[in-house]
Motif scaffolding. Sequence first.
Motif, mmCIF file in Angstrom:
data_model
loop_
_atom_site.group_PDB
_atom_site.id
_atom_site.type_symbol
_atom_site.label_atom_id
_atom_site.label_comp_id
_atom_site.label_asym_id
_atom_site.label_seq_id
_atom_site.Cartn_x
_atom_site.Cartn_y
_atom_site.Cartn_z
ATOM 1 N N GLN A 160 1.124 -1.337 0.034
ATOM 2 C CA GLN A 160 -0.011 0.384 0.470
ATOM 3 C C GLN A 160 0.607 1.152 -0.159
ATOM 4 N N CYS A 207 1.560 1.785 -3.369
ATOM 5 C CA CYS A 207 0.748 2.331 -4.221
ATOM 6 C C CYS A 207 0.487 3.965 -4.009
ATOM 7 N N LYS A 256 3.143 5.957 -5.578
ATOM 8 C CA LYS A 256 2.588 6.038 -7.248
ATOM 9 C C LYS A 256 1.266 7.101 -7.011
ATOM 10 N N ILE A 266 -1.539 5.114 -6.747
ATOM 11 C CA ILE A 266 -2.812 3.945 -7.201
ATOM 12 C C ILE A 266 -3.419 4.315 -6.198
ATOM 13 N N PRO A 319 -6.266 1.330 -4.600
ATOM 14 C CA PRO A 319 -6.382 -0.025 -4.658
ATOM 15 C C PRO A 319 -8.213 -0.673 -4.188
ATOM 16 N N CYS A 377 -7.428 4.044 -0.111
ATOM 17 C CA CYS A 377 -7.597 2.091 -0.364
ATOM 18 C C CYS A 377 -9.024 1.782 -0.083
ATOM 19 N N CYS A 382 5.480 -5.025 -8.321
ATOM 20 C CA CYS A 382 5.285 -3.390 -8.175
ATOM 21 C C CYS A 382 6.296 -3.209 -9.794
#
Length: 333
Positions: free
Chosen positions: A42, A45, A48, A50, A52, A79, A296
């Motif tokens: 996480q 993520c 970046k 992201i 999720p 997330c 990753c």
Amino acid sequence: MNKKTDLIFLLSVDTEEEWDWEGPFPEGEFSVENLHKLPEFQSFCTQKGIRPCYFVDYAAAQGIAPDSAFVEQVKNNECELGAHLHPWANPPYFDKPNEANSHVINLPIEEVSEKLDALMALFAERFAYQPKAFRTGRWGISPEIMALLWSRGFEVDSSVYPFYQNEFFSCQGSPTRPYWPSENDVLKSGEQHNILELPVTVGFNRRPFTRANKIHQRLDSQNLQAFKANALLWHSKLLRKIYLSPEVSETSDMIALCEAAIKENGPLLHMYFHSSNLISNGTGFFKAQKPFETICQRIEKVLNHLSHKHNIVFMTLCEAKVYFQTNKQFIAP
């Protein structure tokens, strides 16, 4: 200089116990060592951008510490959690697990209902969280299960696996874009707007996907399997069936799929993988020596490629549902 276009990018993670996928289904004691990698993943993520969706099954929900940093990131809306139902790991238990009853779609709806209620009760107990997104164990969805999900307050399903079929169910012929499933045939668009289907991105390195799939199916038929025609087409790169999943596909193949899928379906991609493949021998399927780093790196390389042409917009699945309700051009007719 050409202006970059927006590209919606979704990432979902089946968050579950690890076991050898070629062996028997686990019972009783479920190993969830892979969950220790979730906070680190996480963090990757978050770095970046992201956002999720973790589809968490019963065994994983029991194994995630309520005070972990991962859960804090859920609370911070970095997330989201979705529900994931593995029949063999989700009480109440009815029969010894086997290949047939490992598929949620094969269970009597009364059993699915009891298991889903137990899973949601555990979410409330462990996380004080009401999941709105759902994915069946081992893919596949039926009108009865879709109706059950709506009755329990779910708004998004992601159980459709485009271009896939086995002896128990088929997703052949489903839309490859988000769609509102028909109440009578969940593989077709309908009138209900209660639950949105968000299929993962599966396709080919050639377009149109429907024609490529017909060729692939024909060559995969029993009469032609002996010629290994699809294997020859794969190695020659003339026709490749590709999954937008860093545990299944090499970076170059995922990039080829992304380019084709954007032209086929518009600027939307849905990547997926299993949390159990974040550790070595988590499934017996993903053979990378450094699985966490490999997953990753593949995600990062795909995003780096896409960022040259697109302004990547990261969303959770439930956020995407809200977005698509307004931007209806993304929805399959």
